[in-house]
Design a protein around this motif. Structure first.
Motif, PDB file in Angstrom:
ATOM      1  N   GLU B 242      99.180  26.131  37.214  1.00 31.70           N
ATOM      2  CA  GLU B 242      99.133  27.558  37.542  1.00 31.70           C
ATOM      3  C   GLU B 242      97.752  28.100  37.197  1.00 31.70           C
ATOM      4  OE1 GLU B 242     101.267  29.626  38.957  1.00 31.70           O
ATOM      5  OE2 GLU B 242     102.815  28.073  39.164  1.00 31.70           O
ATOM      6  N   ALA B 244      96.553  31.061  37.273  1.00 31.32           N
ATOM      7  CA  ALA B 244      96.574  32.309  36.509  1.00 31.32           C
ATOM      8  C   ALA B 244      96.835  32.061  35.026  1.00 31.32           C
ATOM      9  CB  ALA B 244      97.633  33.241  37.080  1.00 31.32           C
ATOM     10  N   ASN B 314      98.562  26.166  42.027  1.00 37.40           N
ATOM     11  CA  ASN B 314      99.035  27.448  42.534  1.00 37.40           C
ATOM     12  C   ASN B 314      97.940  28.454  42.218  1.00 37.40           C
ATOM     13  OD1 ASN B 314     101.487  26.717  43.607  1.00 37.40           O
ATOM     14  ND2 ASN B 314     102.570  26.967  41.659  1.00 37.40           N
ATOM     15  N   THR B 315      97.282  28.979  43.249  1.00 42.06           N
ATOM     16  CA  THR B 315      96.102  29.807  42.987  1.00 42.06           C
ATOM     17  C   THR B 315      96.514  31.176  42.452  1.00 42.06           C
ATOM     18  OG1 THR B 315      95.942  30.826  45.171  1.00 42.06           O
ATOM     19  CG2 THR B 315      94.928  28.654  44.905  1.00 42.06           C
ATOM     20  N   LEU B 316      95.531  31.865  41.884  1.00 44.39           N
ATOM     21  CA  LEU B 316      95.719  33.199  41.322  1.00 44.39           C
ATOM     22  C   LEU B 316      96.488  34.118  42.256  1.00 44.39           C
ATOM     23  CD1 LEU B 316      92.179  34.148  39.987  1.00 44.39           C
ATOM     24  CD2 LEU B 316      94.261  33.841  38.653  1.00 44.39           C
ATOM     25  N   THR B 317      96.189  33.936  43.557  1.00 38.64           N
ATOM     26  CA  THR B 317      96.708  34.885  44.529  1.00 38.64           C
ATOM     27  C   THR B 317      98.002  34.434  45.171  1.00 38.64           C
ATOM     28  OG1 THR B 317      95.201  33.787  46.016  1.00 38.64           O
ATOM     29  CG2 THR B 317      94.508  35.886  45.159  1.00 38.64           C
ATOM     30  N   GLY B 318      98.526  33.303  44.716  1.00 40.00           N
ATOM     31  CA  GLY B 318      99.801  32.867  45.274  1.00 40.00           C
ATOM     32  C   GLY B 318      99.663  31.801  46.345  1.00 40.00           C
ATOM     33  N   GLY B 319      98.425  31.393  46.658  1.00 39.12           N
ATOM     34  CA  GLY B 319      98.217  30.291  47.608  1.00 39.12           C
ATOM     35  C   GLY B 319      98.356  28.957  46.888  1.00 39.12           C
ATOM     36  N   LYS B 320      98.251  27.882  47.655  1.00 42.87           N
ATOM     37  CA  LYS B 320      98.326  26.542  47.074  1.00 42.87           C
ATOM     38  C   LYS B 320      97.149  25.721  47.557  1.00 42.87           C
ATOM     39  CE  LYS B 320     103.302  25.678  46.942  1.00 42.87           C
ATOM     40  NZ  LYS B 320     103.533  25.876  45.524  1.00 42.87           N
ATOM     41  N   ARG B 321      96.605  24.864  46.685  1.00 41.96           N
ATOM     42  CA  ARG B 321      95.622  23.901  47.165  1.00 41.96           C
ATOM     43  C   ARG B 321      95.586  22.685  46.258  1.00 41.96           C
ATOM     44  NH1 ARG B 321      90.639  23.993  44.176  1.00 41.96           N
ATOM     45  NH2 ARG B 321      90.246  25.979  43.132  1.00 41.96           N
ATOM     46  N   ILE B 322      94.940  21.624  46.758  1.00 39.80           N
ATOM     47  CA  ILE B 322      94.783  20.419  45.945  1.00 39.80           C
ATOM     48  C   ILE B 322      93.561  20.594  45.057  1.00 39.80           C
ATOM     49  CG2 ILE B 322      94.137  17.975  46.062  1.00 39.80           C
ATOM     50  CD1 ILE B 322      95.859  17.791  48.578  1.00 39.80           C
ATOM     51  N   LEU B 323      93.691  20.232  43.790  1.00 41.23           N
ATOM     52  CA  LEU B 323      92.556  20.277  42.872  1.00 41.23           C
ATOM     53  C   LEU B 323      91.935  18.886  42.857  1.00 41.23           C
ATOM     54  CD1 LEU B 323      91.369  22.332  40.712  1.00 41.23           C
ATOM     55  CD2 LEU B 323      92.590  20.971  39.035  1.00 41.23           C
TER      56      LEU B 323
END
Lengths: 360, 335
Positions: B242, B244, B314-323
């Motif tokens: 997460e 955030a 899970n990005t700050l804004t509610g999106g998703k991406r691979i780290l």
């Protein structure tokens, strides 16, 4: 108000995403032409927030990615000369030339220094008068005014050992060129920081000449989503226009002082773009009064013209016509560590993003 | 591999990983997985053994100096293996003309830091090289620590299972930004102080109370991203993080925005990632937060059974991406 968290507010983002979902009536593809936008879209996972009907395509907006092999080859040739220091912004050092990169030259002993401002290059010139300092000027209308001020300051300081190798470019000609060459998009997310300087009106030709929608966008998640929503509305209403989402920074006329600075130092010239070739009047070269500082004139080079790898499809990727996974070089000969084409170079490039975020 | 060693090979990212696995591991026939300390068994005792070389520019920065990192770094490498650090060696490569007063200041810091951490510096070496043959001062420290049998699994992470929680002991990126700010050629001054600290007491206090620590790593070069990547590969599990929840202080966040840096990939010198069993993660968090070096400890994510070997953010804004693992040194972006 800290101007960061507020524009990343999850509740607001969800509301905007929901609004977009309810507004779509067909398929839409939009192209962003600013590396900063590409980067923010990846970083905040904007793709995952959009409905499947909307695809975002990354255009030629990363100044590092579109820097030509020839420019890098010239910078490398200078770096190999005795008593020459190359001063550059950071991410340029990874860009591949025809046989090397500035990063590799640095490892091999060349004097290559990274700065955050052209003015830092002047300070190096002043404190090391016995060395020839060549500053690599790169970027669009966003960074060109800074270089213009640097050149004027160099003149005031009467620096004899400071030179500029310019790869500065301007945005409208390349946008015009890719639209003319055929492109499957419905509208542009226009570069916010370019427009801060130029004003939003430089994009007027897109709706007027080509009937394409465009919205000048900021760089935060709420900015980008609002811009997508504005574009969807323009298309649904069949009223393409120059929308300004980034109204807290962008005006119609832009920053007049910065434009004057740019205009007093630079003039348009033909420029080589990686993946696109030569585009007329798309670059910036020094005006006659500043020729004294032109590295190309002061230290002429005779460099063999290099051809891009013919298998590389970056030109089509930058036009939004193809995607990285069908390129035979992608993930094989072309990786972030050893990029072949423009789009793999910077973290903002399409292929680089695909490499990182799309697994096989 | 490239023809020359570039700075990227020392950055803790993809190229550093390649150099280690393709050259060192093969040549030295080392056993996998690679851990922060080697675990050596001898006549019933288990020893953790590690070594690290320290180069930093500038040598003195807000919150510490090269000597402090040289002691803390090796102590931390031993501690995250579950060992109790005991003895260190210290070797100095010094450039001719280096001010003696600076060396004294650095050595005094090392002695003080070792005393506070309860370890002893017992052997060492000095080489002086000609002007220009090294950049002022390089320090190498090696260390040994005692490893109890019940903690031997920690460095290899073999008890990690889905549902385990990911915990960090505080805000990320302070060290990297403090050093960047102190570097002479950058014209900004930041109020950020390096987090450089010995974590052995903090970690011991957790291990004394909880038997559910399944993995630990200090978040040095390559930062949280590099360690998460290593964890995903080591365990073969998926990771869900997460954004955030990951603590980053405002000055660091602000500078990252300006320079185009990713705080997740910035180096720390006093931060650890702990993977704790779901049944005891709250207890672990409580112990960490009660310690001065863990006040801002946070639960940042968990091990999942899905998307194996990948890290989903899970990005700050509610999106998703691979780290992804950082590739090369971070470079300031043009725009």
């Amino acid at each position: 108000m800290k101007y960061i968290g507020e524009y990343r507010d999850r509740g607001l983002v969800m509301k905007l995403a929901d609004h977009i979902r309810r507004s779509v009536t067909r398929n839409y593809s939009f192209m962003e032409v600013c590396g900063g936008h590409t980067s923010a879209i990846q970083r905040f996972g904007i793709h995952s927030l959009l409905p499947p009907q909307i695809s975002l395509i990354s255009g030629p907006g990363c100044p590092v990615c579109v820097t030509s092999t020839g420019f890098i080859d010239r910078a490398i040739a200078y770096s190999r000369m005795e008593n020459v220091t190359i001063v550059t912004f950071g991410d340029l050092i990874r860009v591949p030339g025809s046989s090397s990169s500035l990063e590799k030259e640095k490892a091999g002993g060349a004097d290559i220094r990274i700065v955050f401002s052209g003015l830092d290059a002047l300070e190096i010139s002043r404190s090391e008068p016995d060395r020839t300092i060549i500053f690599l000027g790169i970027g669009f209308e966003t960074t060109a005014p800074g270089t213009a001020v640097t050149m004027k300051t160099a003149r005031e300081m009467q620096l004899k050992n400071f030179l500029l190798l310019s790869a500065h470019k301007i945005m409208p000609p390349v946008m015009d060129s890719i639209v003319k060459d055929g492109i499957r998009i419905d509208g542009f997310i226009c570069p916010g920081h370019v427009a801060v300087i130029t004003g939003s009106e430089i994009f007027r030709f897109l709706p007027e000449k080509y009937g394409l929608g465009c919205v000048v966008s900021g760089f935060e998640p709420t900015d980008l989503l609002q811009s997508v929503l504005m574009l969807v509305n323009q298309i649904n209403e069949e009223s393409p226009d120059v929308g300004v989402q980034y109204s807290r920074a962008v005006t119609e006329k832009g920053n007049i002082i910065a434009r004057e600075q740019m205009g007093s130092v630079f003039e348009p010239c033909d420029a080589e773009w990686r993946g696109f070739g030569n585009i007329p009047a798309s670059g910036l070269s020094l005006k006659k009064e500043f020729e004294y500082f032109d590295a190309g004139r002061r230290i002429p080079l005779n460099i063999e013209q290099h051809r891009d790898n013919p298998a590389c499809i970056c030109g089509d990727i930058l036009r939004g016509l193809k995607q990285p996974d069908i390129c035979p070089l992608f993930r094989n000969a072309c990786t972030p560590e050893n990029p072949v084409g423009a789009c793999m170079v910077s973290s903002e490039g399409t292929c680089n993003s695909w490499f990182k975020y799309h697994r096989q | 591999m490239n023809e020359f060693i570039t700075l990227n090979h020392g950055s803790g990212g993809r190229q550093a990983h390649q150099l280690i696995t393709e050259l060192y591991v093969k040549s030295f026939e080392m056993s996998l997985p690679l851990t922060d300390s080697a675990v050596l068994k001898n006549n019933g005792y288990t020893l953790a053994f590690t070594t690290d070389s320290y180069v930093v520019d500038p040598l003195f920065f807000p919150g510490g100096n090269i000597g402090k990192i040289a002691v803390c770094g090796t102590i931390n490498d031993l501690s995250v293996s579950g060992a109790v650090p005991q003895y260190l060696s210290a070797s100095f490569i010094i450039e001719e003309g280096f001010p003696l007063c600076d060396l004294k200041a650095i050595v005094t810091t090392m002695a003080e830091e070792a005393r506070l951490a309860g370890v002893r510096i017992v052997t060492g070496d000095t080489k002086v090289v000609g002007k220009g043959k090294c950049d002022r001062l390089f320090i190498t420290t090696s260390g040994t620590g005692l490893l109890k049998p019940e903690f031997e699994h920690i460095s290899s992470g073999k008890l990690i299972c889905p549902g385990d929680k990911l915990i960090v002991n505080g805000a990320l990126g302070d060290h990297a930004i403090a050093v960047l700010g102190a570097r002479n050629n950058l014209s900004f001054s930041s109020p950020v102080v390096s987090d450089c600290a010995s974590l052995n007491h903090l970690i011991q206090s957790v291990l004394e109370e909880s038997s559910k620590v399944h993995f630990m790593r200090d978040l040095t070069r390559g930062g949280l991203s590099a360690v998460l990547y290593e964890l995903a590969h080591l365990s073969g599990s998926g990771l869900l993080v997460e954004e955030a929840a990951v603590p980053v202080d405002d000055p660091v966040r602000g500078l990252c925005e300006v320079l185009g840096f990713d705080p997740f990939s910035l180096a720390n010198e006093g931060k650890v990632l702990i993977v704790a069993g779901a049944e005891e993660y709250e207890k672990v968090l409580g112990i960490l937060r009660a310690h001065p070096l863990g006040k801002k400890s946070a639960l940042i994510g968990e091990i999942t059974g899905a998307h194996k070997g990948e890290i989903i953010l899970n990005t700050l804004t509610g999106g998703k991406r691979i780290l992804d693992i950082p590739s090369g040194v971070q470079l300031p972006r043009i725009c």
